[in-house]
Scaffold this motif. Sequence first.
Motif, PDB file in Angstrom:
ATOM      1  N   UNK A  93     -12.398-131.511 -43.747  1.00 17.56           N
ATOM      2  CA  UNK A  93     -13.679-131.626 -42.177  1.00 17.56           C
ATOM      3  C   UNK A  93     -13.173-130.971 -41.755  1.00 17.56           C
ATOM      4  N   UNK A  94     -11.505-130.439 -41.271  1.00 16.45           N
ATOM      5  CA  UNK A  94     -11.636-129.551 -39.797  1.00 16.45           C
ATOM      6  C   UNK A  94     -12.148-128.641 -40.057  1.00 16.45           C
ATOM      7  N   UNK A  95     -12.114-128.517 -38.478  1.00 19.26           N
ATOM      8  CA  UNK A  95     -12.851-127.290 -38.242  1.00 19.26           C
ATOM      9  C   UNK A  95     -11.904-126.469 -37.930  1.00 19.26           C
ATOM     10  N   UNK A  96     -10.501-126.810 -37.885  1.00 22.89           N
ATOM     11  CA  UNK A  96      -9.216-125.962 -37.364  1.00 22.89           C
ATOM     12  C   UNK A  96      -7.811-127.145 -37.313  1.00 22.89           C
ATOM     13  N   UNK A  97      -7.009-126.215 -38.173  1.00 17.91           N
ATOM     14  CA  UNK A  97      -6.035-127.027 -38.596  1.00 17.91           C
ATOM     15  C   UNK A  97      -4.639-126.522 -38.089  1.00 17.91           C
ATOM     16  N   UNK A  98      -4.269-126.856 -37.321  1.00 20.74           N
ATOM     17  CA  UNK A  98      -2.789-126.936 -36.920  1.00 20.74           C
ATOM     18  C   UNK A  98      -1.730-127.224 -37.380  1.00 20.74           C
ATOM     19  N   UNK A  99      -1.223-126.215 -38.218  1.00 16.96           N
ATOM     20  CA  UNK A  99       0.023-125.846 -39.002  1.00 16.96           C
ATOM     21  C   UNK A  99       1.026-126.209 -38.070  1.00 16.96           C
ATOM     22  N   UNK A 100       2.258-126.962 -37.834  1.00 19.00           N
ATOM     23  CA  UNK A 100       3.133-127.075 -36.936  1.00 19.00           C
ATOM     24  C   UNK A 100       4.418-126.962 -37.815  1.00 19.00           C
ATOM     25  N   UNK A 101       5.157-125.776 -37.341  1.00 19.32           N
ATOM     26  CA  UNK A 101       6.812-125.350 -38.347  1.00 19.32           C
ATOM     27  C   UNK A 101       7.423-125.094 -36.847  1.00 19.32           C
ATOM     28  N   UNK A 102       9.048-125.486 -37.562  1.00 18.19           N
ATOM     29  CA  UNK A 102      10.149-125.240 -36.883  1.00 18.19           C
ATOM     30  C   UNK A 102      10.394-124.117 -37.325  1.00 18.19           C
ATOM     31  N   UNK A 103      10.919-123.413 -36.737  1.00 20.85           N
ATOM     32  CA  UNK A 103      11.749-121.686 -36.803  1.00 20.85           C
ATOM     33  C   UNK A 103      12.758-122.120 -37.541  1.00 20.85           C
ATOM     34  N   UNK A 104      13.167-122.804 -38.668  1.00 22.44           N
ATOM     35  CA  UNK A 104      13.884-122.407 -39.962  1.00 22.44           C
ATOM     36  C   UNK A 104      13.245-122.426 -41.072  1.00 22.44           C
ATOM     37  N   UNK A 105      14.134-121.542 -42.045  1.00 25.12           N
ATOM     38  CA  UNK A 105      14.307-121.212 -43.287  1.00 25.12           C
ATOM     39  C   UNK A 105      12.965-122.732 -43.799  1.00 25.12           C
ATOM     40  N   UNK A 106      13.613-123.755 -44.554  1.00 19.79           N
ATOM     41  CA  UNK A 106      12.979-124.762 -44.808  1.00 19.79           C
ATOM     42  C   UNK A 106      11.049-124.616 -43.885  1.00 19.79           C
ATOM     43  N   UNK A 107      11.114-125.122 -43.510  1.00 22.67           N
ATOM     44  CA  UNK A 107       9.641-125.092 -42.272  1.00 22.67           C
ATOM     45  C   UNK A 107       9.191-123.426 -43.084  1.00 22.67           C
ATOM     46  N   UNK A 108       9.132-122.574 -42.480  1.00 21.82           N
ATOM     47  CA  UNK A 108       8.637-121.401 -43.255  1.00 21.82           C
ATOM     48  C   UNK A 108       8.110-121.321 -44.916  1.00 21.82           C
ATOM     49  N   UNK A 146       1.726-124.777 -48.136  1.00 26.78           N
ATOM     50  CA  UNK A 146       0.486-125.140 -47.563  1.00 26.78           C
ATOM     51  C   UNK A 146      -0.376-123.972 -47.568  1.00 26.78           C
ATOM     52  N   UNK A 147      -0.018-122.469 -47.007  1.00 30.83           N
ATOM     53  CA  UNK A 147      -0.687-121.488 -47.423  1.00 30.83           C
ATOM     54  C   UNK A 147      -1.538-121.848 -48.599  1.00 30.83           C
ATOM     55  N   UNK A 148      -0.598-121.366 -50.252  1.00 33.03           N
ATOM     56  CA  UNK A 148      -1.339-121.449 -50.878  1.00 33.03           C
ATOM     57  C   UNK A 148      -2.230-122.377 -51.619  1.00 33.03           C
ATOM     58  N   UNK A 198      -1.070-121.421 -36.721  1.00 30.87           N
ATOM     59  CA  UNK A 198       0.314-121.905 -37.179  1.00 30.87           C
ATOM     60  C   UNK A 198       0.662-121.901 -35.418  1.00 30.87           C
ATOM     61  N   UNK A 199       1.061-123.373 -35.886  1.00 26.13           N
ATOM     62  CA  UNK A 199       1.609-123.542 -34.616  1.00 26.13           C
ATOM     63  C   UNK A 199       3.544-123.649 -34.247  1.00 26.13           C
ATOM     64  N   UNK A 200       4.282-122.624 -33.409  1.00 28.75           N
ATOM     65  CA  UNK A 200       5.529-122.644 -34.153  1.00 28.75           C
ATOM     66  C   UNK A 200       6.382-123.302 -32.978  1.00 28.75           C
ATOM     67  N   UNK A 201       7.019-125.026 -33.507  1.00 27.98           N
ATOM     68  CA  UNK A 201       7.388-125.972 -32.211  1.00 27.98           C
ATOM     69  C   UNK A 201       9.414-125.118 -32.753  1.00 27.98           C
ATOM     70  N   UNK A 229       6.760-112.328 -42.587  1.00 29.76           N
ATOM     71  CA  UNK A 229       7.350-112.704 -44.015  1.00 29.76           C
ATOM     72  C   UNK A 229       5.403-113.309 -44.281  1.00 29.76           C
ATOM     73  N   UNK A 230       5.162-114.128 -43.131  1.00 27.12           N
ATOM     74  CA  UNK A 230       3.990-114.661 -43.634  1.00 27.12           C
ATOM     75  C   UNK A 230       2.239-113.730 -44.080  1.00 27.12           C
ATOM     76  N   UNK A 231       2.671-112.913 -43.180  1.00 23.50           N
ATOM     77  CA  UNK A 231       1.234-112.204 -43.004  1.00 23.50           C
ATOM     78  C   UNK A 231       0.612-112.236 -42.160  1.00 23.50           C
ATOM     79  N   UNK A 232       0.841-113.243 -41.460  1.00 20.32           N
ATOM     80  CA  UNK A 232       0.231-114.400 -40.423  1.00 20.32           C
ATOM     81  C   UNK A 232       0.789-114.026 -39.179  1.00 20.32           C
TER      82      UNK A 232
END
Length: 417
Positions: free
Chosen positions: A278-293, A299-301, A315-318, A334-337
Amino acid sequence: MKLLVAIASEQVRAAVVRGLQGQPDIESVIEVGDSEAAVQQAEQAVPDVILMGVDLKPADGFETVRNIVARVPGVSAVLVAVNPAPADFRRALQVGARDLLEVPVEKKELLAALRQAAEVSRGKRSTLQEVAAQLVSRQETKIAKRIVVFSTKGGTGKTFVATNLAAGLAQTGARVALLDLDLQFGDAAIALGLVPERTIYDLVQAYTDYDLTLLEEFMVKHPAGFSVLPAPLYPDEAERIMTSDVQVVLDVIQTGFDYVIVDTPPFFEERVLMALDWADHVLLVAGLDIPSVKHLKTVFRTMGLMAYPEEKLLIIMNRADSKVGLEVSEVEKHLGRRVAATLSSSVEVPRALNSGELLLLVKPNTKVARELAQLVKLFGGPDHPGTERPTDSGTGLARLLGRKNDRNEGSGSNGSQ
Ligand SMILES: Nc1ncnc2c1ncn2[C@@H]1O[C@H](COP(=O)(O)OP(=O)(O)OP(=O)(O)O)[C@@H](O)[C@H]1O
Ligand SMILES: [Mg+2]
């Protein structure tokens, strides 16, 4: 037709009006003798047709027609003149009159001209009514910009982002709703220092069919000017909120606000997928660590399977300044984004969350609050980007699940991932 006769000579005017008597299609006739009364009566009585002498005073008939046509929507004017010059015919059309008749005019000719003018007036007015009706219906179905804050990893800062984004957008004067779809453990209300009496659970238990006014009765107003539909107070209530219930909430809530911000649990489940769709935008909140990435990659897949347009996912990098040996640029590579926004780590964040305050409002001069303000600017204010609204049913949840959304199907309380 409603007719306004504006002729300077009382004698001529009376003769014209007498000549029009007894015509069944002439509903009413207003008589005036000068241009000022003509404008005033045209505005007040809103006639269909104006019959006007060119020798009106103080303004002549041409000017008066121009004036009235500009002020009274859908009116048609017919001018009459004694010995008109060829240039007068052109001028009549230029000021917006339908016709210029030469006096003396035969009754038959006059009636035909007035009827034609009335016909044109009816056409113009029904077009205007249609346009007005369309405007009204568009307002009624006004659709908010829909922003869902999501991550499959817990504790990345979704609630922190969602609540502050809601407050920041409300500060711009927009009407903002925050919907907590973390149905089991949602804590947006707590983070906002609100004590809800009613929640989404009470709404969907009480009603299956409702409108915005009713939905708003179940929302809590935050002092910063936005409205919150809180998550259930007890985790077991979450199970009894069906996918179809969430669909109706989303359908209705989007009609009443400029922005709807949705907070989510840290996993995919059907009710969340519905919101993502339903969303127009999805904010993907991630941390700066390997598990987050890693989570982001998954999620992208998954979202790639849903064929969402690229620009829908941000992507919102917290905690982007955390010293963990990983750089934002490396993650991007790494993500190409690209990362759409970064937020620093600050002890002020848990401090504000724990005291039910909004960092953006109580500590606006901290680095992280300024970064939050930048995030708000991506969506609000004069230079926010246009919203791409995917309408293709070949994308999203339907595609992922291989079928259309089923409004009557319930959902378990837990995720599929
Ligand atoms: N930028 C930051 N700096 C410091 N602490 C932060 C930051 N962002 C979030 N936190 C802290 O991390 C914790 C989790 O934040 P938050 O509740 O917003 O995450 P969440 O993604 O909603 O979690 P959940 O998945 O449990 O719903 C909170 O204690 C919050 O104060
Ligand atoms: Mg949360």
